[in-house]
Design an enzyme around this catalytic site. Structure first.
Site, PDB file in Angstrom:
ATOM      1  CG  HIS A 134      -1.773  -0.954   1.295  1.00 52.87           C
ATOM      2  ND1 HIS A 134      -2.977  -1.249   0.265  1.00 52.87           N
ATOM      3  CD2 HIS A 134      -2.159  -1.988   2.343  1.00 52.87           C
ATOM      4  CE1 HIS A 134      -3.637  -1.929   0.380  1.00 52.87           C
ATOM      5  NE2 HIS A 134      -3.217  -2.870   1.628  1.00 52.87           N
ATOM      6  CG  ASP A 171      -3.079  -8.156   1.061  1.00 57.02           C
ATOM      7  OD1 ASP A 171      -2.284  -8.264   2.056  1.00 57.02           O
ATOM      8  OD2 ASP A 171      -4.031  -7.447   1.279  1.00 57.02           O
ATOM      9  CG  HIS A 173      -6.660  -5.121   2.187  1.00 59.07           C
ATOM     10  ND1 HIS A 173      -5.983  -5.928   3.043  1.00 59.07           N
ATOM     11  CD2 HIS A 173      -7.742  -4.820   2.848  1.00 59.07           C
ATOM     12  CE1 HIS A 173      -6.691  -5.959   4.159  1.00 59.07           C
ATOM     13  NE2 HIS A 173      -7.927  -5.465   4.007  1.00 59.07           N
ATOM     14  CG  ASP A 259      -5.224  -9.706   3.936  1.00 59.84           C
ATOM     15  OD1 ASP A 259      -4.910 -10.388   2.516  1.00 59.84           O
ATOM     16  OD2 ASP A 259      -4.626  -8.623   4.134  1.00 59.84           O
TER      17      ASP A 259
HETATM   18 ZN   LIG Z   1      -4.278  -6.867   3.225  1.00 59.05          ZN
END
Ligand SMILES: [Zn+2]
Length: 360
Positions: A134, A171, A173, A259
């Protein structure tokens, strides 16, 4: 087959604090050492660690960080870290000394990448912390300080003259930082499969396809919440596999978060450790076909203390071909929602059609 494994105790010393705000009792930040430490502990206990090639990290230099991050951002992290800590960006706290630890996470991903490129190992897993996907050029986000995988890819391009690299981010996200690093670069194909609209909520859409020379070299696969094994395997087989075969990278980097597991508190997907085993097998087989198996995994998110260790060891078993005999007591392969559903298939096929190939 030799699989490299990179780890350092210092990764556990990155302090994200108590996770408290003004309206919640102080407790534990979601991104804390336990998920990763427990994964490493299970690897040790099962005998897995001893069968892998040990890789030791080094700290990335400031010049290496500057290949992506701005001077101002790097210095702000260093100054806060030298004092008492602070925030790299929203929701991204860190304690004293995290500047050095974050540089060790970047350097660790670089070391793992170099070990594969030099042929010292066939493939590698870097269990680094803090995560990186990120982190943007001048802003930390989502618990990430520096862009571990993006910086390793840039290092491979600049120092090892690797012409084409693909990143495949699973991931839950969106890998917004990795996307930003190569948005106008046709030499790095960035792919992210994630939960639609989860984090960052304003990125990860199908329409984000790259720009200028990099147009079409960014692929986002935002799956709806509740996607399970069938949706992931179908998306990988119908979108990622053909894209990678067309792009023919010489190296594949996987920002590896756990996740998207059914037990994760920060995601709403349904994968089990057996899903991650299967995903890894597909990635490895693809890497063998296009780039002599040169694939590196760098650890990102995953917030279930109970379940990340099982997902992690299943991934490393598939990567190394070593069976530890560990049985996933939390596995629920009979969970509903694992089959590909009609609405997921429609979306996956639409995304597949939108990918502009051949790349070369
Ligand atoms: Zn994540």
């Amino acid at each position: 087959m030799a699989t490299g494994f990179l780890w350092h105790e210092k990764y556990m010393w990155h302090d994200t604090g108590s996770g408290s705000g003004v309206n919640i009792e102080p407790g534990e930040h979601f991104e804390n050492p336990e998920t990763k430490r427990r994964m490493k502990n299970l690897m040790d206990l099962s005998g897995m660690t001893d069968k892998l090639v040990r890789l030791d990290p080094r700290m990335a230099t400031e010049d290496e960080l500057r290949r992506f991050h701005t001077d101002e951002y790097i210095h702000s992290i260093r100054e806060k870290s030298d004092a008492l800590g602070g925030f790299a960006g929203p929701n991204t706290p860190f304690g004293k000394g995290s500047y050095e630890i974050a540089k060790l996470a970047v350097g660790g991903t670089i070391v793992a990448t170099e070990a594969v490129l030099s042929g010292n190992v066939d493939n590698a897993y870097a269990l680094v912390r803090p995560p990186g996907h990120h982190a943007e050029r001048d802003l930390g986000r989502g618990f990430c300080i520096f862009a571990n995988v993006a910086l390793a890819a840039i290092h491979a391009r600049e120092v090892w003259q690797v012409e084409r690299i693909a990143t495949i981010d699973w991931d839950v996200h969106h890998g917004n930082g990795t996307q930003q690093a190569f948005y106008d670069d046709p030499n790095v194909l960035t792919i992210s499969i994630h939960q639609d609209g989860l984090f960052p909520s304003d990125s990860g859409r199908v329409s984000e396809r790259g720009e200028k020379e990099g147009e079409n070299f960014n692929i986002n696969i935002p799956l709806p919440a509740g996607s399970g094994h069938g949706a992931y395997i179908t998306a990988i087989e119908r979108i990622i596999v053909p894209a990678i075969r067309s792009f023919e990278p010489q190296l594949i980097l996987v920002p590896s978060g756990f996740d998207a597991s059914v037990y994760d508190p920060l995601g709403r997907m349904l994968l089990t450790s057996e899903s991650f085993r299967e995903l890894t097998k597909i990635m490895l087989s693809l890497a063998k076909d296009v780039c002599s198996g040169k694939i590196i995994f760098s650890h990102e998110g995953g917030y279930s203390k109970r379940y990340v260790p099982f997902c992690g060891i299943a991934t490393i078993e598939a990567l190394s071909g070593i069976d530890t005999g560990i049985i996933d007591l939390g596995g629920r392969d009979d969970l509903p929602g694992q089959e590909l559903m009609h609405h997921q298939e429609i979306l996956i096929d639409e995304i597949a059609k939108s990918v502009v190939t051949p790349f070369r």
